[in-house]
Design an enzyme around this catalytic site. Structure first.
Site, PDB file in Angstrom:
ATOM      1  N   CYS A 152      18.536 -47.060  24.684  1.00 40.66           N
ATOM      2  CA  CYS A 152      18.576 -46.223  23.483  1.00 40.66           C
ATOM      3  C   CYS A 152      17.491 -45.142  23.494  1.00 40.66           C
ATOM      4  CB  CYS A 152      18.517 -47.079  22.228  1.00 40.66           C
ATOM      5  SG  CYS A 152      19.115 -46.207  20.761  1.00 40.66           S
ATOM      6  N   GLU A 184      20.194 -55.645  24.777  1.00 39.76           N
ATOM      7  CA  GLU A 184      19.211 -56.705  24.514  1.00 39.76           C
ATOM      8  C   GLU A 184      19.610 -57.587  23.335  1.00 39.76           C
ATOM      9  OE1 GLU A 184      18.215 -53.967  21.262  1.00 39.76           O
ATOM     10  OE2 GLU A 184      18.890 -53.712  23.327  1.00 39.76           O
ATOM     11  N   HIS A 193      22.717 -51.150  22.992  1.00 39.65           N
ATOM     12  CA  HIS A 193      21.641 -52.154  22.910  1.00 39.65           C
ATOM     13  C   HIS A 193      22.077 -53.459  23.578  1.00 39.65           C
ATOM     14  CE1 HIS A 193      18.610 -50.248  20.235  1.00 39.65           C
ATOM     15  NE2 HIS A 193      19.645 -49.480  19.940  1.00 39.65           N
TER      16      HIS A 193
END
Length: 268
Positions: free
Chosen positions: A118, A228, A226
């Site tokens: 990002c 993660e 994202h």
């Protein structure tokens, strides 16, 4: 000369964001990013904002087997791509810019494995000479890629659209051909792609969602979504993190010179 210690986990630099909490400035990094580095099999090394002076970067890079750039509520200051601030209400973090932009250039030159998410994706493009749309949703032909407002994280980080993985690249080698569903929480995005970057995936509206760095000697992958978020249960996220972890181990084993932690000269 001693052998490289392959028993230790690769050390991955994770630059922080800067936040004012009450009367005090803090360095901040989200736990989900630290968890992602650990899922990659690496040891996160949190890098505070000490600026991008050469001697400071040298000290940090002497420790590193990889670099992991996180997302953030803040945006890269547009002065770094020769624009004025479009919306003053949006947060900026010039301290992070001062650290990460030169760090990215040095890491690429060194061949350090680089994984960026990002804001990290956006600052990598800027660091290497590209520019950003400051408001993607206002660009003709582009969709609104921001997270739905007022929703809990489980909704905000839910799958929002597909990306098309382009053939012949690093991402296809990791995920295979076709489309992948991803989340979407960004208001800015790539305008002019920096020289030497290879587009790895695009959104349905054509916005760049992933790129690699073609001249880089080491692993590089930068993604706009994202991965993660709840990575341990997401096969796509784990494929990306595990590839990054392998690259960091390879750097530790093959590139890094053996380290001498103790002096053995009898005259000292």
């Amino acid at each position: 000369m001693s052998a490289v210690d392959t028993s230790r986990k690769p050390r991955v630099l994770v630059p922080v964001c800067n936040r004012q909490l009450g009367d005090h400035p803090f360095h901040i990094v989200g736990k989900k990013y630290i968890d992602a580095v650990r899922l990659a099999g690496c040891l996160p090394v949190i890098v505070p904002n000490l600026g991008g002076a050469t001697e400071v970067l040298d000290d940090w890079l002497a420790l590193a087997d990889g670099v992991f750039l996180t997302g953030s509520p803040s945006n890269v200051h547009p002065s770094h791509f020769e624009e004025d601030v479009y919306n003053p209400a949006l947060p900026l973090d010039p301290g992070r810019d001062a650290l990460t932009l030169p760090l990215i250039r040095r890491a690429v030159d060194m061949g350090l494995p680089l994984f960026a998410i990002c804001r990290g994706f956006q600052e990598t493009n800027v660091a290497l000479g590209g520019s950003l749309h400051q408001a993607v949703q206002e660009q003709p032909g582009l969709a609104d890629h921001r997270a739905p407002e007022g929703q809990p994280p489980q909704v905000a980080y839910g799958e929002q659209h597909a990306i098309t993985v382009l053939p012949g690249g690093r991402l296809e080698a990791l995920l295979g051909p076709g489309a992948v569903q991803v989340n979407s929480l960004h208001g800015q995005g790539v305008n002019q792609l920096a020289p030497g970057l290879r587009i790895e995936a695009v959104a349905p509206d054509g916005l760049v969602e992933a790129f690699s760095i073609s001249p880089a000697r080491g692993f590089s992958l930068c993604v706009q979504w994202h991965p993660e978020w709840q990575a341990a249960g997401n096969p796509t996220s784990m494929a990306l993190l595990q590839a990054f972890g392998r690259a960091c181990r390879d750097y530790r084993d093959q590139v890094r010179q053996p380290r001498h932690d103790f002096k053995t000269d009898p005259e000292t």
